[in-house]
Design a protein around this motif. Structure first.
Motif, PDB file in Angstrom:
ATOM      1  N   TYR A  90       5.530   5.865  -7.273  1.00  0.00           N
ATOM      2  CA  TYR A  90       6.091   4.168  -6.640  1.00  0.00           C
ATOM      3  C   TYR A  90       6.426   4.532  -5.707  1.00  0.00           C
ATOM      4  N   TRP A  91       5.379   3.704  -4.904  1.00  0.00           N
ATOM      5  CA  TRP A  91       5.937   2.759  -3.249  1.00  0.00           C
ATOM      6  C   TRP A  91       5.212   1.461  -3.531  1.00  0.00           C
ATOM      7  N   PHE A  92       6.275   0.909  -2.841  1.00  0.00           N
ATOM      8  CA  PHE A  92       6.418  -0.539  -3.097  1.00  0.00           C
ATOM      9  C   PHE A  92       6.674  -1.237  -1.373  1.00  0.00           C
ATOM     10  N   ASN A  93       6.015  -1.401   0.017  1.00  0.00           N
ATOM     11  CA  ASN A  93       6.352  -1.066   0.873  1.00  0.00           C
ATOM     12  C   ASN A  93       7.243  -0.697   1.951  1.00  0.00           C
ATOM     13  N   GLY A  94       7.394   0.757   1.351  1.00  0.00           N
ATOM     14  CA  GLY A  94       8.351   1.293   1.743  1.00  0.00           C
ATOM     15  C   GLY A  94       9.466   1.500   1.080  1.00  0.00           C
ATOM     16  N   ARG A  95       9.411   1.093  -0.066  1.00  0.00           N
ATOM     17  CA  ARG A  95      10.834   1.389  -1.455  1.00  0.00           C
ATOM     18  C   ARG A  95       9.738   1.831  -2.276  1.00  0.00           C
ATOM     19  N   GLN A  96      10.455   2.925  -2.389  1.00  0.00           N
ATOM     20  CA  GLN A  96       9.894   4.347  -3.399  1.00  0.00           C
ATOM     21  C   GLN A  96      11.300   3.884  -5.034  1.00  0.00           C
ATOM     22  N   LEU A  97      10.431   4.263  -6.098  1.00  0.00           N
ATOM     23  CA  LEU A  97      11.234   4.261  -7.587  1.00  0.00           C
ATOM     24  C   LEU A  97      11.362   5.697  -7.469  1.00  0.00           C
ATOM     25  N   LEU A  98      12.050   6.481  -9.027  1.00  0.00           N
ATOM     26  CA  LEU A  98      11.498   7.422  -9.592  1.00  0.00           C
ATOM     27  C   LEU A  98      11.716   8.686  -8.603  1.00  0.00           C
ATOM     28  N   TRP A 119      -0.627   8.280  -6.895  1.00  0.00           N
ATOM     29  CA  TRP A 119      -0.484   6.812  -6.638  1.00  0.00           C
ATOM     30  C   TRP A 119      -0.576   5.523  -8.076  1.00  0.00           C
ATOM     31  N   ALA A 120       0.901   5.484  -8.564  1.00  0.00           N
ATOM     32  CA  ALA A 120       0.179   4.320  -9.432  1.00  0.00           C
ATOM     33  C   ALA A 120       0.808   2.391  -8.904  1.00  0.00           C
ATOM     34  N   ASN A 121      -0.097   2.327  -8.056  1.00  0.00           N
ATOM     35  CA  ASN A 121      -0.411   1.158  -7.545  1.00  0.00           C
ATOM     36  C   ASN A 121      -0.338  -0.154  -7.700  1.00  0.00           C
ATOM     37  N   GLU A 122       0.525  -0.326  -8.896  1.00  0.00           N
ATOM     38  CA  GLU A 122       0.612  -1.737 -10.181  1.00  0.00           C
ATOM     39  C   GLU A 122       1.868  -2.183 -10.047  1.00  0.00           C
ATOM     40  N   HIS A 140       2.691  -5.146  -2.212  1.00  0.00           N
ATOM     41  CA  HIS A 140       1.486  -6.148  -1.282  1.00  0.00           C
ATOM     42  C   HIS A 140       1.260  -4.722  -0.199  1.00  0.00           C
ATOM     43  N   TYR A 141       0.142  -5.368   0.099  1.00  0.00           N
ATOM     44  CA  TYR A 141      -0.997  -4.296   0.723  1.00  0.00           C
ATOM     45  C   TYR A 141      -0.672  -5.248   2.211  1.00  0.00           C
ATOM     46  N   SER A 142      -1.018  -3.794   2.977  1.00  0.00           N
ATOM     47  CA  SER A 142      -1.458  -4.278   4.328  1.00  0.00           C
ATOM     48  C   SER A 142      -1.555  -3.249   5.638  1.00  0.00           C
ATOM     49  N   ALA A 143      -2.848  -3.072   6.490  1.00  0.00           N
ATOM     50  CA  ALA A 143      -2.373  -2.068   7.550  1.00  0.00           C
ATOM     51  C   ALA A 143      -1.308  -1.492   7.631  1.00  0.00           C
ATOM     52  N   ASN A 144       0.002  -2.098   8.091  1.00  0.00           N
ATOM     53  CA  ASN A 144       0.826  -1.663   8.637  1.00  0.00           C
ATOM     54  C   ASN A 144       1.036  -0.135   7.484  1.00  0.00           C
ATOM     55  N   ASP A 145       0.602  -1.158   6.439  1.00  0.00           N
ATOM     56  CA  ASP A 145       1.971  -0.526   5.227  1.00  0.00           C
ATOM     57  C   ASP A 145       0.852   0.890   4.744  1.00  0.00           C
ATOM     58  N   ALA A 172      -4.644  11.178  -5.450  1.00  0.00           N
ATOM     59  CA  ALA A 172      -5.610   9.603  -5.923  1.00  0.00           C
ATOM     60  C   ALA A 172      -4.092   8.405  -6.231  1.00  0.00           C
ATOM     61  N   ILE A 173      -5.320   7.521  -6.535  1.00  0.00           N
ATOM     62  CA  ILE A 173      -5.022   5.835  -7.065  1.00  0.00           C
ATOM     63  C   ILE A 173      -4.860   5.483  -7.469  1.00  0.00           C
ATOM     64  N   TYR A 174      -4.778   5.161  -9.202  1.00  0.00           N
ATOM     65  CA  TYR A 174      -4.496   4.414  -9.651  1.00  0.00           C
ATOM     66  C   TYR A 174      -5.312   3.639 -10.284  1.00  0.00           C
ATOM     67  N   ARG A 175      -5.287   1.917 -10.095  1.00  0.00           N
ATOM     68  CA  ARG A 175      -5.921   1.157  -9.744  1.00  0.00           C
ATOM     69  C   ARG A 175      -6.642   1.226  -8.202  1.00  0.00           C
ATOM     70  N   ILE A 176      -7.923   1.147  -7.382  1.00  0.00           N
ATOM     71  CA  ILE A 176      -7.801   1.341  -6.399  1.00  0.00           C
ATOM     72  C   ILE A 176      -8.607  -0.165  -6.922  1.00  0.00           C
ATOM     73  N   LEU A 177      -9.031  -1.147  -7.126  1.00  0.00           N
ATOM     74  CA  LEU A 177      -9.597  -2.374  -7.121  1.00  0.00           C
ATOM     75  C   LEU A 177      -8.484  -3.968  -7.249  1.00  0.00           C
ATOM     76  N   ARG A 178      -6.974  -2.932  -6.656  1.00  0.00           N
ATOM     77  CA  ARG A 178      -6.104  -3.394  -6.635  1.00  0.00           C
ATOM     78  C   ARG A 178      -6.092  -4.351  -5.351  1.00  0.00           C
ATOM     79  N   LEU A 179      -6.207  -2.350  -4.485  1.00  0.00           N
ATOM     80  CA  LEU A 179      -6.266  -2.374  -2.908  1.00  0.00           C
ATOM     81  C   LEU A 179      -7.428  -3.950  -2.271  1.00  0.00           C
ATOM     82  N   PRO A 180      -7.149  -4.393  -1.293  1.00  0.00           N
ATOM     83  CA  PRO A 180      -7.704  -5.344  -1.172  1.00  0.00           C
ATOM     84  C   PRO A 180      -8.447  -5.116  -0.092  1.00  0.00           C
ATOM     85  N   ASN A 181      -8.803  -3.311   0.153  1.00  0.00           N
ATOM     86  CA  ASN A 181     -10.170  -3.225   1.236  1.00  0.00           C
ATOM     87  C   ASN A 181      -9.911  -1.151   0.673  1.00  0.00           C
ATOM     88  N   PRO A 182      -9.986  -1.554   0.211  1.00  0.00           N
ATOM     89  CA  PRO A 182     -10.348   0.341  -0.159  1.00  0.00           C
ATOM     90  C   PRO A 182     -10.695   1.346   1.155  1.00  0.00           C
TER      91      PRO A 182
END
Length: 375
Positions: A90-98, A119-122, A140-145, A172-182
């Motif tokens: 679980y990754w949220f712009n540098g913040r991880q959980l669990l 990566w459970a990117n929800e 929140h997605y970005s190239a830098n992230d 693996a990525i859980y939901r690739i269609l959530r990425l703005p530009n996979p």
């Protein structure tokens, strides 16, 4: 080649949920000391013959901060023929959980058992199902992230126990269609990993949550993973949709989507293979009433016997994917899950089945291995 080698037998990989230890965020959102066990203990039968709550037998209501528990899990999985755990990350712009259980596995070098990451990117929400109702932690997605993220994964991806394919760490990525530009994300990740002197990265998209599916190679991924139960391919019960609206409040049990495990397994086994590399998946069961008081999905009467047949079928399908796309090299089969107790899908032993699902896993693997040897 006709001759049997261990390499011909696909690897069985099991999704692993790290939600079995308290964290400050869960204390804040759900109450002090909350873990997945909080939901699991509260589950109740919704109709006659409904198996709830699921009670863990051999390992009890464990805490994943305990290295002894992690060792016992690895031993149990290994004995059953499960080759690696696929840890949710679980990754949220540098913040991880669990992240603590896997971090401790990496730092302590124990257990000596293979692992990979998913990566459970929800967004984290109050709804538990990836819906965006009351967001607790937002993606929140970005190239830098993307770059920061893959760099943060370096200790894991470089670990000698990390699962590799042709020398490349498997991610693996859980939901690739959530990425703005996979495609951009995968290019950044591949370039960075190669910069470390690793020959690349093997990236998989997970076909889950009923998201539209297509050839993942067009989006920069190497293969897909079939996530079971496959929401878009579940047998339909039209009456449920009518009843759900009319009777939801009066008779809550009718709000649930109840299916026979056998029907779901048969439908999965009869689905045509896609026209791109996709590693097959199976589930030992599913029932998320522990998480959802209304509108749960319940696969009733799950059985180790049917699961074993489904797993055998998946192992054979995996071999076909390996033959068609990878010159017959070792394939994968994904089991959902090792320990999703809140969704009633776990290989870990419970009071009803004991170790029967673990035994069925080993038996299916042995049968496929033997059949290959005699072919």
């Amino acid at each position: 080649n006709g001759s049997m080698t261990e390499l011909d037998t696909p690897l069985i990989l099991a999704f692993f949920l790290p939600q079995y230890h308290p964290i400050p965020e869960n204390d804040e959102w759900w109450g002090k000391g909350f873990t997945e066990w909080t939901n699991v203990r509260k589950a109740r039968p919704q109709f006659a013959g409904h198996y709830q709550p699921h009670v863990p037998s051999d390992l009890g209501y464990y805490d994943l901060r305990d290295p002894i528990v992690r060792q016992l899990q690895a031993d149990m999985a290994s004995e059953a023929g499960v080759s690696a755990f696929a840890y949710y990350h679980y990754w949220f712009n540098g913040r991880q959980l669990l992240e603590r259980p896997l971090n401790e596995v990496i730092e302590s070098k124990e257990p000596e058992y293979p692992f990979m990451m998913v990566w459970a990117n929800e967004n984290w929400t109050r709804r538990w199902d990836g819906g965006d109702d009351q967001i607790l932690m937002e993606q929140h997605y970005s190239a830098n992230d993307d770059l920061n993220h893959i760099r943060a994964l370096r200790p894991a991806l470089s670990d000698e126990r990390y699962l590799r394919r042709d020398g490349k760490p498997v991610l693996a990525i859980y939901r690739i269609l959530r990425l703005p530009n996979p495609l951009a994300t995968t290019e950044i990740w591949r370039a960075e990993v190669e910069r470390w002197g690793i020959p690349g990265i093997y990236l998989m998209s997970i076909e889950s949550c009923g998201d539209p599916v297509s050839d993942p190679r067009l989006l920069g991924f190497d293969a897909a993973v079939e996530f079971q139960p496959s929401w878009s391919n579940l047998p339909r019960t039209p009456i449920r949709f009518f009843l759900r609206r009319k009777l939801n409040r009066l008779l809550p049990q009718f709000s649930h989507h109840v299916l026979d495990y056998d029907d779901v397994a048969k439908k999965a086994m009869s689905e045509p293979m896609p026209t791109y590399p996709r590693w097959p998946g199976v589930t030992p069961g599913f029932d998320n009433t522990a998480r959802r008081r209304n509108d749960a999905t319940i696969l009733r009467r799950s059985s180790p016997i049917i699961y074993k047949k489904w797993l055998e079928n998946a192992l054979l399908r995996s071999r076909k994917v390996a033959t068609d796309y990878y010159d017959g090299s070792q394939g994968f089969v994904f089991v959902n899950a090792w320990n999703e107790w809140g969704e009633g899908n776990h290989l870990e032993p419970d009071n009803l089945h004991g170790r029967e699902f673990l035994d069925a896993t080993r038996d299916a693997l042995e049968l496929i291995t033997r059949s290959r040897g005699s072919s």
